[in-house]
Scaffold this motif. Structure first.
Motif, short mmCIF file in Angstrom:
data_model
loop_
_atom_site.label_atom_id
_atom_site.label_comp_id
_atom_site.label_asym_id
_atom_site.label_seq_id
_atom_site.Cartn_x
_atom_site.Cartn_y
_atom_site.Cartn_z
N ASN A 100 46.71 42.68 41.56
CA ASN A 100 45.51 42.60 42.38
C ASN A 100 44.38 42.01 41.55
O ASN A 100 44.30 42.27 40.34
N PHE A 101 43.51 41.25 42.18
CA PHE A 101 42.42 40.58 41.45
C PHE A 101 41.54 41.57 40.71
O PHE A 101 41.07 41.31 39.61
N TYR A 102 41.31 42.76 41.29
CA TYR A 102 40.37 43.72 40.72
C TYR A 102 41.02 44.67 39.71
O TYR A 102 40.33 45.29 38.90
N THR A 103 42.35 44.83 39.74
CA THR A 103 42.99 45.83 38.89
C THR A 103 43.94 45.26 37.84
O THR A 103 44.27 45.94 36.88
N SER A 104 44.37 44.00 38.01
CA SER A 104 45.39 43.46 37.11
C SER A 104 44.93 43.40 35.65
O SER A 104 45.72 43.64 34.73
N PHE A 105 43.65 43.11 35.41
CA PHE A 105 43.18 43.02 34.02
C PHE A 105 43.09 44.41 33.37
O PHE A 105 42.98 44.52 32.14
N LEU A 106 43.15 45.49 34.18
CA LEU A 106 43.16 46.85 33.64
C LEU A 106 44.57 47.39 33.48
O LEU A 106 44.77 48.46 32.91
N ALA A 107 45.55 46.66 33.99
CA ALA A 107 46.93 47.11 33.95
C ALA A 107 47.64 46.59 32.71
O ALA A 107 47.41 45.46 32.28
N ASP A 108 48.49 47.41 32.14
CA ASP A 108 49.34 46.95 31.04
C ASP A 108 50.45 46.05 31.58
O ASP A 108 50.82 45.06 30.97
N THR A 109 50.96 46.41 32.79
CA THR A 109 52.02 45.63 33.44
C THR A 109 51.71 45.47 34.92
O THR A 109 52.10 46.31 35.74
N PRO A 110 51.00 44.42 35.33
CA PRO A 110 50.80 44.17 36.77
C PRO A 110 52.08 43.64 37.39
O PRO A 110 52.77 42.82 36.79
N VAL A 111 52.41 44.14 38.58
CA VAL A 111 53.67 43.78 39.24
C VAL A 111 53.36 42.98 40.50
O VAL A 111 52.62 43.45 41.37
N ARG A 112 53.93 41.80 40.60
CA ARG A 112 53.81 41.01 41.83
C ARG A 112 54.90 41.44 42.80
O ARG A 112 56.08 41.48 42.41
N THR A 113 54.54 41.75 44.02
CA THR A 113 55.51 42.23 45.01
C THR A 113 55.65 41.23 46.13
O THR A 113 54.77 40.41 46.38
N GLU A 114 56.77 41.32 46.84
CA GLU A 114 57.02 40.41 47.95
C GLU A 114 56.19 40.80 49.16
O GLU A 114 56.01 41.98 49.45
#
Length: 344
Positions: A100-114
């Motif tokens: 997500n644009f707002y949370t990905s930079f705070l995540a250690d592992t951002p997951v892209r979902t279908e």
């Protein structure tokens, strides 16, 4: 991984859909303490995969909790800036979150979902960065003795005994075009009461709006069903459904609860249901005849495709699912257990 936390600020239907992912997580990390934070922590009560279930706290309390417990892994099931920030400030090493644009930079592992995948598959996809072994798992919720006693008392007030054989009909829907009409449910009640005198019917409600709908259906019925004219807590509602033979109604919470309790269910779903509804695993999913559709089910649909579902079609499905008189005809059910008389 010794200490795992899942934060699930989701609707009750999504919380039930999370239980298969919890089973997979526990099987892969049998010695880990798995905790869940959610607005409805009771959904995970008595679940062997869950060490503790915690009500959703405020930001500062959550940050303090994360720091004190020293979690090895945090999984956020829904993009939320404040929960992602709390985990980052608390210094949780492994943080898995949906991209997500707002949370990905705070995540250690951002997951892209279908896009368009069911809630159950979405939650399981969040486990993939852990390289876990995936296997088929079912939705599960548990009802304890205290809730069973409360449910038995409520059934008694509705002139039903806990030992009676009864089916729950849940006609409530926030939008009328997402469910069958009141006259339809009244006729279905009368037909079942006429054909199966040993089987009783209970009209369920899950909100103040639903009580008005259930009352209208009740007075349209020739053979009056039992009715619960009060808003039940979700744990007590689950206990009531646990006493029943199953649920008939739209793609709503009672159908999800029935699936998690292993009860039979018949679900009415609009043509475009897969695009915006999380359809629960059901004994049968009845869809209307294919027709031109505006595709605006989330707003207001002038076509109201569910009106094309007839009483005869529904009763034929009911007879196969709940009375087991005849085995289903070849070709009626596909591998997703979706029923369509129009392909018969």
């Amino acid at each position: 991984m010794n200490n795992i936390l899942l934060i699930c600020p989701d609707a009750p239907e999504k919380l039930i859909a999370l239980t298969p992912a919890l089973s997979i997580l526990k099987r892969n990390f049998p010695r880990a303490k798995i905790s869940v934070i959610s607005p409805q922590p009771w959904f995970f009560k008595n679940n062997s995969a869950v060490f503790s279930s915690i009500p959703l706290p405020r930001f500062h309390k959550l940050r303090r909790l994360l720091k004190e417990e020293k979690y090895d892994l945090l999984i956020l099931t829904k993009p939320s800036f404040k929960y992602a920030l709390a985990a980052f400030l608390a210094g949780v090493k492994k943080r898995i979150m949906p991209h997500n644009f707002y949370t990905s930079f705070l995540a250690d592992t951002p997951v892209r979902t279908e896009a368009g995948q069911s809630a159950e598959k979405f939650f399981i996809s969040l486990l993939k960065p852990l390289f876990v072994y995936l296997f088929p798992a079912e939705r599960k919720i548990f009802v304890d003795k205290r809730e069973e006693e409360q449910a038995a008392e409520i059934l008694k007030q509705a002139e039903l005994e806990a030992k009676d054989k009864f089916i729950c009909i849940f006609p409530g829907a926030k939008r009328a075009h997402l469910n069958c009409g009141k006259e339809f449910y009244a006729k279905l009640n009368d037909k079942i009461a006429l054909k199966h005198k040993n089987l009783k019917i209970l009209l369920l409600t899950n909100g103040k709006e639903d009580i008005h709908t259930a009352n209208e259906i009740f007075w349209r019925c020739i053979k009056k069903p039992a009715i619960i004219r009060e808003v039940l807590d979700l744990d007590v509602l689950s206990a009531v459904i646990a006493y029943s033979q199953g649920v008939i109604g739209g793609c709503s919470l009672p159908a999800h609860i029935a699936a998690a309790l292993g009860k039979k269910s018949i679900v009415f779903a609009p043509l475009k249901a897969e695009d915006f509804l999380d359809i629960p695993p059901a004994s049968a999913i009845i869809k209307p005849k294919p027709q031109p559709c505006e595709g605006n089910c989330l707003k207001t649909c002038r076509a109201c495709c569910l009106k094309s579902i007839t009483l005869a079609q529904t009763y034929e499905v009911f007879d196969k699912i709940f009375t087991l008189k005849n085995s289903p005809k070849k070709g009626i059910f596909n591998e997703e257990r979706t029923f369509s008389l129009f392909n018969n």
